[in-house]
Write an enzyme that holds these catalytic residues in place. Structure first.
Site, PDB file in Angstrom:
ATOM      1  N   ALA A 288       0.733   6.639  -9.911  1.00  0.00           N
ATOM      2  CA  ALA A 288       0.185   6.501  -8.373  1.00  0.00           C
ATOM      3  C   ALA A 288       0.765   7.804  -7.765  1.00  0.00           C
ATOM      4  O   ALA A 288      -0.099   8.441  -6.895  1.00  0.00           O
ATOM      5  CB  ALA A 288       1.009   5.385  -7.807  1.00  0.00           C
ATOM      6  N   LYS A 289       1.792   8.607  -7.962  1.00  0.00           N
ATOM      7  CA  LYS A 289       2.230   9.595  -7.356  1.00  0.00           C
ATOM      8  C   LYS A 289       1.562  10.785  -7.916  1.00  0.00           C
ATOM      9  O   LYS A 289       1.152  11.732  -7.003  1.00  0.00           O
ATOM     10  CB  LYS A 289       3.738   9.935  -7.445  1.00  0.00           C
ATOM     11  CG  LYS A 289       4.684   8.912  -7.078  1.00  0.00           C
ATOM     12  CD  LYS A 289       4.458   8.900  -5.542  1.00  0.00           C
ATOM     13  CE  LYS A 289       5.364   8.129  -4.582  1.00  0.00           C
ATOM     14  NZ  LYS A 289       5.140   8.083  -3.207  1.00  0.00           N
TER      15      LYS A 289
ATOM     16  N   SER B 262      10.682   3.298   8.920  1.00  0.00           N
ATOM     17  CA  SER B 262      11.703   2.431   9.526  1.00  0.00           C
ATOM     18  C   SER B 262      12.832   2.713   8.542  1.00  0.00           C
ATOM     19  O   SER B 262      14.152   2.721   9.199  1.00  0.00           O
ATOM     20  CB  SER B 262      11.358   1.022   9.097  1.00  0.00           C
ATOM     21  OG  SER B 262      10.951   0.716   7.821  1.00  0.00           O
ATOM     22  N   ARG B 263      12.791   3.389   7.386  1.00  0.00           N
ATOM     23  CA  ARG B 263      14.226   3.603   6.769  1.00  0.00           C
ATOM     24  C   ARG B 263      13.889   4.971   5.884  1.00  0.00           C
ATOM     25  O   ARG B 263      12.577   5.245   5.641  1.00  0.00           O
ATOM     26  CB  ARG B 263      14.176   2.372   5.505  1.00  0.00           C
ATOM     27  CG  ARG B 263      14.739   1.203   6.459  1.00  0.00           C
ATOM     28  CD  ARG B 263      14.896   0.313   5.197  1.00  0.00           C
ATOM     29  NE  ARG B 263      13.635  -0.390   4.562  1.00  0.00           N
ATOM     30  CZ  ARG B 263      13.531  -0.391   3.310  1.00  0.00           C
ATOM     31  NH1 ARG B 263      14.421   0.153   2.341  1.00  0.00           N
ATOM     32  NH2 ARG B 263      12.553  -0.962   2.796  1.00  0.00           N
TER      33      ARG B 263
ATOM     34  N   VAL C   9       0.466  -1.163   4.689  1.00  0.00           N
ATOM     35  CA  VAL C   9      -0.405  -0.004   4.139  1.00  0.00           C
ATOM     36  C   VAL C   9      -1.539  -0.755   3.259  1.00  0.00           C
ATOM     37  O   VAL C   9      -2.340  -0.087   3.146  1.00  0.00           O
ATOM     38  CB  VAL C   9       0.316   1.081   4.091  1.00  0.00           C
ATOM     39  CG1 VAL C   9       0.891   1.772   5.114  1.00  0.00           C
ATOM     40  CG2 VAL C   9       1.041   0.788   2.848  1.00  0.00           C
TER      41      VAL C   9
ATOM     42  N   ASN D 198       3.870   8.135   3.820  1.00  0.00           N
ATOM     43  CA  ASN D 198       4.945   8.076   2.997  1.00  0.00           C
ATOM     44  C   ASN D 198       5.341   6.688   2.427  1.00  0.00           C
ATOM     45  O   ASN D 198       6.217   6.688   1.644  1.00  0.00           O
ATOM     46  CB  ASN D 198       6.131   8.547   4.143  1.00  0.00           C
ATOM     47  CG  ASN D 198       7.525   8.235   3.664  1.00  0.00           C
ATOM     48  OD1 ASN D 198       8.062   8.827   2.810  1.00  0.00           O
ATOM     49  ND2 ASN D 198       8.042   6.846   4.122  1.00  0.00           N
TER      50      ASN D 198
ATOM     51  N   SER E 152       6.083  12.532  -5.639  1.00  0.00           N
ATOM     52  CA  SER E 152       7.281  12.411  -5.934  1.00  0.00           C
ATOM     53  C   SER E 152       7.432  13.522  -7.258  1.00  0.00           C
ATOM     54  O   SER E 152       6.439  13.826  -8.092  1.00  0.00           O
ATOM     55  CB  SER E 152       7.764  11.089  -6.506  1.00  0.00           C
ATOM     56  OG  SER E 152       8.507  11.309  -7.408  1.00  0.00           O
TER      57      SER E 152
ATOM     58  N   TYR F 144       4.556   3.988 -11.031  1.00  0.00           N
ATOM     59  CA  TYR F 144       4.972   4.768 -10.128  1.00  0.00           C
ATOM     60  C   TYR F 144       4.395   6.242 -10.337  1.00  0.00           C
ATOM     61  O   TYR F 144       3.919   6.809  -9.436  1.00  0.00           O
ATOM     62  CB  TYR F 144       6.436   4.810  -9.905  1.00  0.00           C
ATOM     63  CG  TYR F 144       6.958   5.619  -8.855  1.00  0.00           C
ATOM     64  CD1 TYR F 144       6.958   5.261  -7.300  1.00  0.00           C
ATOM     65  CD2 TYR F 144       7.885   6.653  -9.083  1.00  0.00           C
ATOM     66  CE1 TYR F 144       7.405   5.852  -6.275  1.00  0.00           C
ATOM     67  CE2 TYR F 144       8.382   7.403  -7.843  1.00  0.00           C
ATOM     68  CZ  TYR F 144       8.196   6.961  -6.672  1.00  0.00           C
ATOM     69  OH  TYR F 144       8.774   7.635  -5.460  1.00  0.00           O
TER      70      TYR F 144
HETATM   71  N1  LIG Z   1      14.067   8.174  -2.553  1.00  0.00           N
HETATM   72  C1  LIG Z   1      13.534   9.012  -3.515  1.00  0.00           C
HETATM   73  O1  LIG Z   1      14.510   9.680  -4.342  1.00  0.00           O
HETATM   74  C2  LIG Z   1      12.413   9.426  -3.571  1.00  0.00           C
HETATM   75  C3  LIG Z   1      11.701  10.410  -4.431  1.00  0.00           C
HETATM   76  C4  LIG Z   1      10.573  11.031  -4.558  1.00  0.00           C
HETATM   77  C5  LIG Z   1       9.641  10.405  -3.555  1.00  0.00           C
HETATM   78  N2  LIG Z   1      10.022   9.301  -2.685  1.00  0.00           N
HETATM   79  C6  LIG Z   1       8.931   8.774  -2.109  1.00  0.00           C
HETATM   80  O2  LIG Z   1       9.258   8.992  -0.575  1.00  0.00           O
HETATM   81  C7  LIG Z   1       8.623   7.762   0.217  1.00  0.00           C
HETATM   82  C8  LIG Z   1       9.824   6.982   0.999  1.00  0.00           C
HETATM   83  O3  LIG Z   1      10.869   6.671   0.037  1.00  0.00           O
HETATM   84  P1  LIG Z   1      12.223   5.983   0.200  1.00  0.00           P
HETATM   85  O4  LIG Z   1      13.057   6.325  -0.788  1.00  0.00           O
HETATM   86  O5  LIG Z   1      12.514   6.373   1.604  1.00  0.00           O
HETATM   87  O6  LIG Z   1      11.948   4.543   0.214  1.00  0.00           O
HETATM   88  P2  LIG Z   1      12.744   3.239   1.171  1.00  0.00           P
HETATM   89  O7  LIG Z   1      14.049   3.728   1.716  1.00  0.00           O
HETATM   90  O8  LIG Z   1      12.878   2.382   0.102  1.00  0.00           O
HETATM   91  O9  LIG Z   1      11.870   2.987   2.261  1.00  0.00           O
HETATM   92  C9  LIG Z   1      10.476   2.806   2.031  1.00  0.00           C
HETATM   93  C10 LIG Z   1       9.732   2.701   3.478  1.00  0.00           C
HETATM   94  O10 LIG Z   1       8.418   2.266   3.186  1.00  0.00           O
HETATM   95  C11 LIG Z   1       8.090   1.055   4.061  1.00  0.00           C
HETATM   96  N3  LIG Z   1       6.966   0.296   3.222  1.00  0.00           N
HETATM   97  C12 LIG Z   1       7.127  -0.082   1.887  1.00  0.00           C
HETATM   98  N4  LIG Z   1       5.986  -0.898   1.709  1.00  0.00           N
HETATM   99  C13 LIG Z   1       5.053  -0.957   2.671  1.00  0.00           C
HETATM  100  C14 LIG Z   1       4.037  -1.460   2.934  1.00  0.00           C
HETATM  101  N5  LIG Z   1       3.160  -2.240   2.427  1.00  0.00           N
HETATM  102  N6  LIG Z   1       3.401  -1.128   4.310  1.00  0.00           N
HETATM  103  C15 LIG Z   1       4.026  -0.397   5.109  1.00  0.00           C
HETATM  104  N7  LIG Z   1       5.419   0.271   5.198  1.00  0.00           N
HETATM  105  C16 LIG Z   1       5.742  -0.091   3.594  1.00  0.00           C
HETATM  106  C17 LIG Z   1       9.347   0.493   4.321  1.00  0.00           C
HETATM  107  O11 LIG Z   1       9.128  -0.615   5.347  1.00  0.00           O
HETATM  108  P3  LIG Z   1      10.290  -1.629   5.565  1.00  0.00           P
HETATM  109  O12 LIG Z   1      11.527  -0.985   5.846  1.00  0.00           O
HETATM  110  O13 LIG Z   1       9.790  -2.473   6.736  1.00  0.00           O
HETATM  111  O14 LIG Z   1      10.343  -2.383   4.275  1.00  0.00           O
HETATM  112  C18 LIG Z   1      10.237   1.594   4.258  1.00  0.00           C
HETATM  113  O15 LIG Z   1      10.202   2.117   5.948  1.00  0.00           O
HETATM  114  C19 LIG Z   1       8.171   7.007  -0.993  1.00  0.00           C
HETATM  115  O16 LIG Z   1       6.622   7.363  -1.027  1.00  0.00           O
HETATM  116  C20 LIG Z   1       8.774   7.355  -2.302  1.00  0.00           C
HETATM  117  O17 LIG Z   1       7.852   6.993  -3.392  1.00  0.00           O
HETATM  118  C21 LIG Z   1      11.081   8.840  -2.765  1.00  0.00           C
END
Ligand SMILES: NC(=O)c1ccc[n+]([C@@H]2O[C@H](COP(=O)([O-])OP(=O)(O)OC[C@H]3O[C@@H](n4cnc5c(N)ncnc54)[C@H](OP(=O)(O)O)[C@@H]3O)[C@@H](O)[C@H]2O)c1
Length: 265
Positions: free
Chosen positions: A176-177, A32-33, A82, A108, A160, A173
């Site tokens: 987990a990663k 979604s985001r 999830v 994701n 990550s 975190y």
């Molecule tokens: N941003 C970074 O710098 C970064 C770097 C490395 C890795 N990552 C990884 O990339 C992935 C996405 O991160 P992001 O930065 O895009 O995060 P984000 O913008 O906070 O988005 C998180 C997404 O996960 C969903 N979500 C959270 N908990 C959930 C659950 N229990 N069941 C189903 N959906 C769930 C949220 O849904 P809702 O919108 O409904 O809450 C949202 O769609 C993650 O695994 C994160 O660890 C991010």
């Protein structure tokens, strides 16, 4: 050969090149985001049928679906937590009803709950591990048979850079990663005899709500450690996932692709 058949084959080949994910069904958890959203849009743009999973952002998920439907792909919203195994199993049944068997799962969905370890509660540990790693277990369980039996089955986990470097205040975190990387490599062995692959993408710091929540002075300090001196945009992560999901990545498995602005340079 009949010229019509030749023309048809050429058209199909051209369409395949334009939409290499035509006929593929993909599930993207947490789309979604942020990064997941861009992955879902990217897969849809290349012809996939996409299940857009979310936890609570229904409007945002519907917007992603509408954008995919307006382009080369098709999509459905797929609400599920999830961390809840039966919720994810229900989601899997709904996705199969809409699109049939699944070819590609992108794990994701992720969260952070940062705190220095001496102050971290067991609840903060569990919440992060249950979502980032337990969520991947639940979704992979739900779609494992589909992926194993698919022609070019794909599991793509979003890890990550922090899983490799660690980070102050992120022991939950990082654990987990890193766990997700081991999970990916183990499943690469188990899926290989079936011609299916398991890979991970390890993004560096990416501009999403997750990073926006970090204090500005800390963001600045992080930027100084990145050779490219900026955070990634989610649009820069998504094409890597699309490649791993495509038939072009048939010989790539058990791998982690780092997309982190040169943090290991
Ligand atoms: N941003 C970074 O710098 C970064 C770097 C490395 C890795 N990552 C990884 O990339 C992935 C996405 O991160 P992001 O930065 O895009 O995060 P984000 O913008 O906070 O988005 C998180 C997404 O996960 C969903 N979500 C959270 N908990 C959930 C659950 N229990 N069941 C189903 N959906 C769930 C949220 O849904 P809702 O919108 O409904 O809450 C949202 O769609 C993650 O695994 C994160 O660890 C991010």
């Amino acid at each position: 050969m009949n010229s019509k058949i030749v023309q048809h084959a050429a058209t199909t080949e051209a369409q395949q090149r334009a939409n290499p994910l035509d006929g593929k069904t993909c599930v993207v958890t947490g789309s979604s985001r942020g990064i997941g959203r861009e992955i879902a849009l990217e897969l849809g743009r290349h012809g996939a049928s996409v299940a857009v999973n979310y936890l609570s952002s229904a409007d945002a998920a519907h917007e992603v679906v509408d954008r995919i439907d307006a382009g080369a792909g098709e999509a459905v919203v797929a609400q599920a937590d999830v961390t809840d195994r039966s919720d994810v199993d229900d989601l899997a049944a709904r996705v199969r009803e809409s699109f049939g068997s699944v070819d590609v799962l992108v794990n994701n969905a992720g969260i952070t709950a940062d705190r220095r370890f001496d102050e971290m509660s067991r609840e903060e540990w569990d919440r992060v591990v249950d979502t980032n790693l337990g969520g991947a277990f639940n979704a992979t369980k739900a779609f494992y048979d589909d992926i194993r039996e698919a022609d070019h089955g794909r599991l793509v986990n979003v890890a990550s850079v922090v899983g490799f470097t660690g980070n102050y205040g992120q022991s939950n975190y990082a654990a987990a990663k890193s766990g997700l990387v081991g999970f990916t490599r183990a499943l690469a062995h188990e899926l290989a005899p079936h011609g299916a692959t398991a890979n991970a993408v390890a993004p560096g710091y990416t501009r999403t709500d997750m990073v926006d929540d970090v204090r500005e002075d800390i963001q600045e300090r992080i930027r100084e450690r990145i050779p490219l001196r900026r955070f990634a945009d989610a649009e820069e992560i998504a094409p890597v996932v699309r490649f791993l999901a495509s038939d072009a990545a048939d010989y790539l498995t058990g791998e982690v692709v780092n997309v982190n602005g040169g943090m290991y340079a």
